[in-house]
Design a protein around this motif. Sequence first.
Motif, PDB file in Angstrom:
ATOM      1  N   LEU A 203     -57.987  62.904  -4.221  1.00  0.00           N
ATOM      2  CA  LEU A 203     -57.044  62.019  -4.910  1.00  0.00           C
ATOM      3  C   LEU A 203     -57.006  62.403  -6.387  1.00  0.00           C
ATOM      4  O   LEU A 203     -57.956  62.183  -7.124  1.00  0.00           O
ATOM      5  CB  LEU A 203     -57.458  60.557  -4.742  1.00  0.00           C
ATOM      6  N   TYR A 204     -55.883  62.963  -6.819  1.00  0.00           N
ATOM      7  CA  TYR A 204     -55.781  63.499  -8.181  1.00  0.00           C
ATOM      8  C   TYR A 204     -55.429  62.396  -9.181  1.00  0.00           C
ATOM      9  O   TYR A 204     -54.492  62.526  -9.970  1.00  0.00           O
ATOM     10  CB  TYR A 204     -54.742  64.614  -8.232  1.00  0.00           C
ATOM     11  N   THR A 205     -56.175  61.318  -9.124  1.00  0.00           N
ATOM     12  CA  THR A 205     -55.906  60.194 -10.022  1.00  0.00           C
ATOM     13  C   THR A 205     -56.227  60.554 -11.465  1.00  0.00           C
ATOM     14  O   THR A 205     -55.462  60.237 -12.383  1.00  0.00           O
ATOM     15  CB  THR A 205     -56.732  58.969  -9.588  1.00  0.00           C
ATOM     16  N   ALA A 206     -57.355  61.215 -11.688  1.00  0.00           N
ATOM     17  CA  ALA A 206     -57.744  61.589 -13.050  1.00  0.00           C
ATOM     18  C   ALA A 206     -56.748  62.556 -13.654  1.00  0.00           C
ATOM     19  O   ALA A 206     -56.401  62.452 -14.843  1.00  0.00           O
ATOM     20  CB  ALA A 206     -59.153  62.194 -13.036  1.00  0.00           C
ATOM     21  N   VAL A 207     -56.256  63.499 -12.857  1.00  0.00           N
ATOM     22  CA  VAL A 207     -55.269  64.465 -13.356  1.00  0.00           C
ATOM     23  C   VAL A 207     -53.981  63.756 -13.741  1.00  0.00           C
ATOM     24  O   VAL A 207     -53.363  64.061 -14.769  1.00  0.00           O
ATOM     25  CB  VAL A 207     -55.003  65.544 -12.289  1.00  0.00           C
ATOM     26  N   ASN A 208     -53.551  62.794 -12.932  1.00  0.00           N
ATOM     27  CA  ASN A 208     -52.330  62.049 -13.243  1.00  0.00           C
ATOM     28  C   ASN A 208     -52.479  61.248 -14.529  1.00  0.00           C
ATOM     29  O   ASN A 208     -51.538  61.187 -15.344  1.00  0.00           O
ATOM     30  CB  ASN A 208     -51.981  61.120 -12.084  1.00  0.00           C
ATOM     31  N   HIS A 209     -53.625  60.630 -14.733  1.00  0.00           N
ATOM     32  CA  HIS A 209     -53.846  59.874 -15.964  1.00  0.00           C
ATOM     33  C   HIS A 209     -53.855  60.809 -17.176  1.00  0.00           C
ATOM     34  O   HIS A 209     -53.310  60.480 -18.236  1.00  0.00           O
ATOM     35  CB  HIS A 209     -55.171  59.112 -15.886  1.00  0.00           C
ATOM     36  N   TRP A 210     -54.487  61.956 -17.039  1.00  0.00           N
ATOM     37  CA  TRP A 210     -54.603  62.867 -18.187  1.00  0.00           C
ATOM     38  C   TRP A 210     -53.240  63.456 -18.568  1.00  0.00           C
ATOM     39  O   TRP A 210     -52.958  63.642 -19.753  1.00  0.00           O
ATOM     40  CB  TRP A 210     -55.587  63.980 -17.857  1.00  0.00           C
ATOM     41  N   ASN A 211     -52.401  63.747 -17.598  1.00  0.00           N
ATOM     42  CA  ASN A 211     -51.131  64.421 -17.872  1.00  0.00           C
ATOM     43  C   ASN A 211     -49.984  63.463 -18.162  1.00  0.00           C
ATOM     44  O   ASN A 211     -48.884  63.918 -18.506  1.00  0.00           O
ATOM     45  CB  ASN A 211     -50.743  65.314 -16.684  1.00  0.00           C
ATOM     46  N   ASP A 212     -50.192  62.168 -18.013  1.00  0.00           N
ATOM     47  CA  ASP A 212     -49.087  61.219 -18.159  1.00  0.00           C
ATOM     48  C   ASP A 212     -48.706  61.037 -19.626  1.00  0.00           C
ATOM     49  O   ASP A 212     -49.546  60.749 -20.473  1.00  0.00           O
ATOM     50  CB  ASP A 212     -49.484  59.870 -17.554  1.00  0.00           C
ATOM     51  N   TRP A 213     -47.430  61.220 -19.928  1.00  0.00           N
ATOM     52  CA  TRP A 213     -46.892  60.951 -21.269  1.00  0.00           C
ATOM     53  C   TRP A 213     -45.817  59.869 -21.218  1.00  0.00           C
ATOM     54  O   TRP A 213     -45.458  59.292 -22.249  1.00  0.00           O
ATOM     55  CB  TRP A 213     -46.266  62.212 -21.853  1.00  0.00           C
ATOM     56  N   PHE A 214     -45.292  59.580 -20.026  1.00  0.00           N
ATOM     57  CA  PHE A 214     -44.157  58.675 -19.876  1.00  0.00           C
ATOM     58  C   PHE A 214     -44.503  57.258 -20.320  1.00  0.00           C
ATOM     59  O   PHE A 214     -43.716  56.614 -21.025  1.00  0.00           O
ATOM     60  CB  PHE A 214     -43.704  58.691 -18.417  1.00  0.00           C
ATOM     61  N   ALA A 215     -45.660  56.754 -19.908  1.00  0.00           N
ATOM     62  CA  ALA A 215     -46.025  55.368 -20.218  1.00  0.00           C
ATOM     63  C   ALA A 215     -46.130  55.154 -21.723  1.00  0.00           C
ATOM     64  O   ALA A 215     -45.661  54.131 -22.249  1.00  0.00           O
ATOM     65  CB  ALA A 215     -47.347  55.010 -19.541  1.00  0.00           C
ATOM     66  N   GLY A 216     -46.716  56.093 -22.433  1.00  0.00           N
ATOM     67  CA  GLY A 216     -46.831  55.940 -23.878  1.00  0.00           C
ATOM     68  C   GLY A 216     -45.494  56.011 -24.586  1.00  0.00           C
ATOM     69  O   GLY A 216     -45.254  55.290 -25.563  1.00  0.00           O
ATOM     70  N   ALA A 217     -44.592  56.851 -24.090  1.00  0.00           N
ATOM     71  CA  ALA A 217     -43.296  57.032 -24.756  1.00  0.00           C
ATOM     72  C   ALA A 217     -42.364  55.847 -24.544  1.00  0.00           C
ATOM     73  O   ALA A 217     -41.569  55.517 -25.427  1.00  0.00           O
ATOM     74  CB  ALA A 217     -42.641  58.322 -24.266  1.00  0.00           C
ATOM     75  N   PHE A 218     -42.437  55.187 -23.389  1.00  0.00           N
ATOM     76  CA  PHE A 218     -41.465  54.148 -23.054  1.00  0.00           C
ATOM     77  C   PHE A 218     -42.023  52.731 -23.148  1.00  0.00           C
ATOM     78  O   PHE A 218     -41.257  51.793 -23.352  1.00  0.00           O
ATOM     79  CB  PHE A 218     -40.927  54.378 -21.637  1.00  0.00           C
ATOM     80  N   TYR A 219     -43.312  52.561 -22.986  1.00  0.00           N
ATOM     81  CA  TYR A 219     -43.881  51.215 -22.953  1.00  0.00           C
ATOM     82  C   TYR A 219     -44.826  50.930 -24.114  1.00  0.00           C
ATOM     83  O   TYR A 219     -45.423  49.864 -24.153  1.00  0.00           O
ATOM     84  CB  TYR A 219     -44.632  50.993 -21.639  1.00  0.00           C
ATOM     85  N   MET A 220     -44.978  51.863 -25.032  1.00  0.00           N
ATOM     86  CA  MET A 220     -45.895  51.683 -26.154  1.00  0.00           C
ATOM     87  C   MET A 220     -45.158  52.037 -27.440  1.00  0.00           C
ATOM     88  O   MET A 220     -44.944  53.211 -27.753  1.00  0.00           O
ATOM     89  CB  MET A 220     -47.130  52.580 -25.991  1.00  0.00           C
TER      90      MET A 220
ATOM     91  N   THR B 220     -47.371  53.624 -32.216  1.00  0.00           N
ATOM     92  CA  THR B 220     -47.712  55.042 -32.102  1.00  0.00           C
ATOM     93  C   THR B 220     -49.205  55.307 -32.242  1.00  0.00           C
ATOM     94  O   THR B 220     -49.675  56.364 -31.820  1.00  0.00           O
ATOM     95  CB  THR B 220     -46.960  55.845 -33.171  1.00  0.00           C
ATOM     96  N   SER B 221     -49.950  54.370 -32.811  1.00  0.00           N
ATOM     97  CA  SER B 221     -51.389  54.580 -32.949  1.00  0.00           C
ATOM     98  C   SER B 221     -52.121  54.466 -31.614  1.00  0.00           C
ATOM     99  O   SER B 221     -53.283  54.838 -31.522  1.00  0.00           O
ATOM    100  CB  SER B 221     -51.981  53.570 -33.935  1.00  0.00           C
ATOM    101  N   LYS B 222     -51.434  53.968 -30.566  1.00  0.00           N
ATOM    102  CA  LYS B 222     -52.046  53.824 -29.258  1.00  0.00           C
ATOM    103  C   LYS B 222     -51.508  54.838 -28.255  1.00  0.00           C
ATOM    104  O   LYS B 222     -51.726  54.707 -27.051  1.00  0.00           O
ATOM    105  CB  LYS B 222     -51.826  52.403 -28.718  1.00  0.00           C
TER     106      LYS B 222
ATOM    107  N   SER C 241     -49.930  47.338 -24.917  1.00  0.00           N
ATOM    108  CA  SER C 241     -51.306  47.038 -24.539  1.00  0.00           C
ATOM    109  C   SER C 241     -51.913  48.254 -23.865  1.00  0.00           C
ATOM    110  O   SER C 241     -51.218  49.027 -23.180  1.00  0.00           O
ATOM    111  CB  SER C 241     -51.357  45.839 -23.591  1.00  0.00           C
ATOM    112  N   PHE C 242     -53.205  48.430 -24.036  1.00  0.00           N
ATOM    113  CA  PHE C 242     -53.886  49.555 -23.399  1.00  0.00           C
ATOM    114  C   PHE C 242     -53.775  49.491 -21.885  1.00  0.00           C
ATOM    115  O   PHE C 242     -53.738  50.532 -21.213  1.00  0.00           O
ATOM    116  CB  PHE C 242     -55.366  49.553 -23.813  1.00  0.00           C
TER     117      PHE C 242
END
Length: 326
Positions: A205-222, A225-227, A146-147
């Motif tokens: 608060l570097y929240t936007a930077v953390n969201h932009w650089n995050d790859w872990f959530a997509g690799a392990f919880y998604m 692959t289209s999402k 899920s998104f």
Amino acid sequence: MSKGQKSKIKSSRTDIIVQAIVYMIVIAVCLIIILPCLNVLVLAFNDGKDAARGGIWFWPRVPTFDNIKEVFRDGGIIRAYGYTVARTVIGTVLSLTVTTLAAFSLKQKDLPGNKLITMLITFTMLFSGGMIPTYIQYKNLHLLNSFWVYVVPSLVSVTYLLMARTFFEGIPDSLEESAKLDGCSYFQIYSRIMLPLSKPVIAGLYTAVNHWNDWFAGAFYMSDTSKWPVQTVLQQMLSKAMSSQQDITSVAQALAQNATAVTSDSQEDGSSGDHYSSDPVCISLCAEIFCAGRYDRGSEGLTENRLLVRAESRFFTCRAAVVLRR
């Protein structure tokens, strides 16, 4: 002194030397940051086979747009950028809202259980449930594939929460008391006084930077692959490229280690009248192995794995033939 004249402060020689040194240091730091980025950009617009030779620094040797066309060929990277931008915007807005609201609440001294809540929140900084319990929890919350798996788990960062609460505590209580005397509610105090005065901490608060650089959530919880966000797509590309290069290197090393044994066996057979030369086979195999990393998939439609399997099978067939001939 007349109005048309401007006062000038004469700089001493020491001030000029110090200023020159500071300028040189700043320029050096800027070059250290900019030049690697420029090199990556140049390699992106250079031919891949030519770039493998090395020696490209700040200008493409064989300019081409084929690399860019290959990346955007199937549209996956564009879709990934869409998910990345969406999660960055939505996640940043929601995270800042929840974090500042929680910090403002914990700042209130009359909040029941204030110290206990702060202690429990701080406890989560030291201990976590682990990856498997986290995965099970996301599954029970129907966040997998899920998104919202990109947004909900990162709504609150304990570090940012404590930073915001500390900043709010530095704002004079007299402002809040005056607002209460004027009939303002807690939400009005939060929105009209606290938020306008807390712009520095919100920017920190570097929240936007953390969201932009995050790859872990997509690799392990998604698993869809289209999402995937763009960072996960790039990480998977890099992993596949490194894995393919390691396979090529392993097979090439195996060929190099066994070539001497095959040649010595052939020379021993030659003393009894039989001669078996493996040089043409080894040359052909090495050519296939080393071209696998730069293989043009559009020419014959072969993949790197098929090419490696074919080369390995030919090598072991050659080795078996030598053993049987002995």
